[in-house]
Design an enzyme around this catalytic site. Structure first.
Site, PDB file in Angstrom:
ATOM      1  CG  ASP A  89      61.322  34.547 -59.020  1.00 47.99           C
ATOM      2  OD1 ASP A  89      60.610  35.181 -58.204  1.00 47.99           O
ATOM      3  OD2 ASP A  89      61.554  34.959 -60.171  1.00 47.99           O
ATOM      4  CG  ASP A  92      59.226  38.695 -58.040  1.00 50.60           C
ATOM      5  OD1 ASP A  92      59.631  37.641 -57.499  1.00 50.60           O
ATOM      6  OD2 ASP A  92      59.023  38.780 -59.259  1.00 50.60           O
ATOM      7  CE1 TYR A 241      61.914  32.753 -64.308  1.00 52.29           C
ATOM      8  CE2 TYR A 241      60.138  33.470 -62.868  1.00 52.29           C
ATOM      9  CZ  TYR A 241      61.487  33.398 -63.169  1.00 52.29           C
ATOM     10  OH  TYR A 241      62.412  33.982 -62.329  1.00 52.29           O
ATOM     11  CD  GLU A 487      64.358  40.827 -60.600  1.00 49.32           C
ATOM     12  OE1 GLU A 487      64.106  41.299 -61.723  1.00 49.32           O
ATOM     13  OE2 GLU A 487      63.488  40.373 -59.823  1.00 49.32           O
TER      14      GLU A 487
END
Ligand SMILES: *[C@@H]1O[C@H](CO)[C@@H](O)[C@H](O)[C@H]1NC(C)=O
Ligand SMILES: *[C@@H]1O[C@H](CO)[C@@H](O)[C@H](O)[C@H]1NC(C)=O
Ligand SMILES: *[C@@H]1O[C@H](CO)[C@@H](O)[C@H](O)[C@H]1NC(C)=O
Ligand SMILES: *[C@@H]1O[C@H](CO)[C@@H](O)[C@H](O)[C@H]1NC(C)=O
Ligand SMILES: *[C@@H]1O[C@H](CO)[C@@H](O)[C@H](O)[C@H]1NC(C)=O
Length: 525
Positions: A89, A92, A241, A487
């Site tokens: 995603d 990571d 999430y 990120e």
């Protein structure tokens, strides 16, 4: 460059970066960068490369991002299911089902809406490949009508390590939702993704399109009949999430995508009958994201034709439309009360952590709606006055240009684009020597000490990634540990694919839309 036996870094200068003096020159004369016109075609090509960098599984012979290699080849093995493939995603190595599905829905929406613009730019094949890498995985993950494997790996163990996906030693446990442990958000979003992708593939690959639609219908039925929050069933998703808005937005969104894909009135009636109780016509919200999809559903409903509908249905569609327009007016700063905040530099500002996702997600919705107004010869009635499609597009352009470098930092937040961009993207693979150059195993903590903690730029440029972006005052710190800003996520870039294509075609002044047989360009898919 690297000590190949130790995988230690000796020389910290990536070859693909501009000499310092040139960067300095560009900073000294910012007007040259501010007044530049942006190459949206280049941005489009780069945005699609990012999806290749995020691939999990066995990489194909034509993989263009060559610093990546096969990874996650035993995903699902412990649970006796084959789950090789799909996307990581963000920075990571976890495969989170909800954001992955949402990424594919947005990619598909952009590609269906701007397919001719993408074909003109010569990127149709890559765009379809980006979608198919996701949908092939969803087909594997949907092993039974009421079983969906919705995550591989977990954030807790993954975040203890700083490892390239090629070296992963962290848990690769797979998690599913089923009748006993339902997960309506992830099942409905995956249904939406597969329904949207089925529209994209309809002409090009009818068999595949039909297969996607069957999965989508089953998944929607599962999501609706066995209702429950996915992050209760999959606890490992909870802190990463969390579903704050619940699953009713996903159910409406999925029903509307299924209606668009099938024209089956059952799905239309679902979105009408549940409009109020699910919040579709009652929630007026100024953010659209992987969690909160009301604005997306409202815009889909607002674009449905009114003709042939009875009075009550028309009334409900009108309510959807009013909420959709509220969202758009709020982005445009044209509502009387609530508007989306902006930074002094003019960027939409929702929150500190990964703010860019809200910007790029809004850019897609506004571009699509502008197209709709254009083609139906309508304007938008905001409190501050009527707004035409061109004005909406001009605002989107301001956001896209900000992303590409027209901003106080003079940086492109799309990595690898233009002369200056973030060099220390918070990304395990990009910040560590490429597996191809450095095959020695890099351990969990070794990665933190040897690679995460370096000041030097990442050895691999994560081309096409849209990072979290600047803070409320347009400020940005290019540090690997500053994950709120550095990120990138797949659902940041996904909505930009269609938007870049639109601006690329406008720039070229060609409206050669209907003449292009896009199917012939992508016959290899
Ligand atoms: C429409 O969808 C519903 C729900 O999946 C299904 O039961 C019905 O048979 C479909 N109707 C048509 C005409 O395909
Ligand atoms: C579009 O709307 C304008 C103003 O309402 C009208 O003058 C024009 O004829 C319309 N064009 C079409 C193609 O419907
Ligand atoms: C914002 O503007 C839209 C479009 O005019 C309208 O439907 C909505 O009620 C307004 N909302 C607020 C809170 O001002
Ligand atoms: C919005 O504010 C303007 C200026 O104060 C006012 O004239 C207008 O009536 C308001 N519109 C609505 C829908 O409240
Ligand atoms: C449209 O496409 C044709 C054939 O590709 C080309 O010759 C023509 O110049 C294009 N028109 C515009 C306005 O770009």
């Amino acid at each position: 460059m690297w000590d190949k036996t130790q995988c230690q870094c000796n020389l910290a200068h990536p070859k693909h970066f501009l000499p310092r003096f040139l960067v300095l020159l560009l900073t000294l004369f910012p007007t040259t960068t501010f007044s530049q016109s942006f190459d949206y075609g280049d941005a489009l090509s780069k945005s699609l490369l990012y999806f290749e960098a995020q691939r999990s599984g066995r990489l194909p012979y034509n993989q263009r991002v060559t610093w990546r290699y096969h990874s996650g080849l035993t995903d699902g093995l412990e649970q006796g299911v084959e789950l090789v493939g799909g996307y990581y995603d963000a920075g990571d190595n976890v495969k989170f089902g909800l954001p992955m599905a949402y990424t594919i829905t947005l990619l598909s929406w952009g590609v269906m809406e701007f397919q001719d613009e993408i074909a003109i730019a010569g990127e149709a094949k890559h765009a379809l490949e980006a979608i198919k890498w996701g949908t092939d995985y969803f087909i594997k993950a949907h092993t039974h009508p009421h079983v969906l494997w919705a995550q591989v790996g977990d954030g807790d163990t993954d975040h203890l390590c700083w490892q390239r996906p090629e070296d992963m030693t962290t848990s690769r446990r797979a998690y599913k939702v089923d009748e006993e442990n339902p997960g309506s958000e992830v099942a409905a979003e995956t249904a939406a993704a597969m329904a949207a992708a089925s529209i994209v593939f309809r002409r090009i690959n009818p068999h595949y399109s039909h297969l996607l639609l069957e999965h989508a219908q089953q998944l929607f039925e599962f999501a609706d009949k066995f209702r429950g929050n996915y992050d209760i069933s999959i606890e490992a998703a909870k802190i990463y999430y969390t579903s704050i808005s619940g699953y009713t937005d996903e159910l409406l969104w999925a029903a509307l995508w299924l209606y668009k894909a099938t024209h089956n009135i059952t799905y239309f009636n679902y979105a009408i009958q549940n409009a109020e109780s699910f919040g579709g016509t009652t929630w007026a919200i100024t953010e659209f994201s992987w969690d909160v999809k009301f604005a997306g559903a409202q815009i889909l409903a607002a674009m449905l034709p009114m003709e042939g509908k009875n009075k009550e249905d028309q009334q409900i569609l009108q309510e959807y439309r009013s909420k959709a327009e509220y969202y758009i007016c709020a982005c445009l700063n044209k509502n009387n009360s609530t508007n989306v905040k902006r930074t002094p530099g003019g960027l939409l500002y929702t929150r500190r952590w990964n703010n860019m996702q809200y910007v790029s997600n809004a850019a897609l919705l506004l571009t699509v709606y502008s197209n709709h107004l254009q083609s139906t010869n309508q304007t938008l009635g905001c409190h501050a006055g009527p707004v035409g499609p061109t004005e909406i597009l001009a605002f989107v352009k301001s956001q896209v240009d900000y992303i590409l470098g027209s901003n106080p930092m003079g940086l492109s937040y799309l990595v690898g684009y233009g002369p200056a961009y973030p060099e220390r993207v918070h990304h395990r693979g990009a910040s560590t020597a490429s597996y191809k150059e450095c095959k020695a195993f890099i351990g969990c903590m070794q990665g933190y000490h040897g690679w995460f903690g370096r000041h030097a730029p990442n050895p691999n440029v994560l081309v096409g990634a849209l990072v979290g972006g600047p803070g409320s005052k347009d400020e940005f710190r290019d540090r690997r540990e500053n994950f709120a800003q550095t990120e990138a996520c797949t659902y940041n870039t996904a909505p930009l694919v269609g938007v870049f294509a639109k601006f690329h075609s406008l720039e070229k002044g060609s409206s050669n839309s209907t003449t292009l047989p896009s199917a012939s360009l992508v016959s290899s898919i």
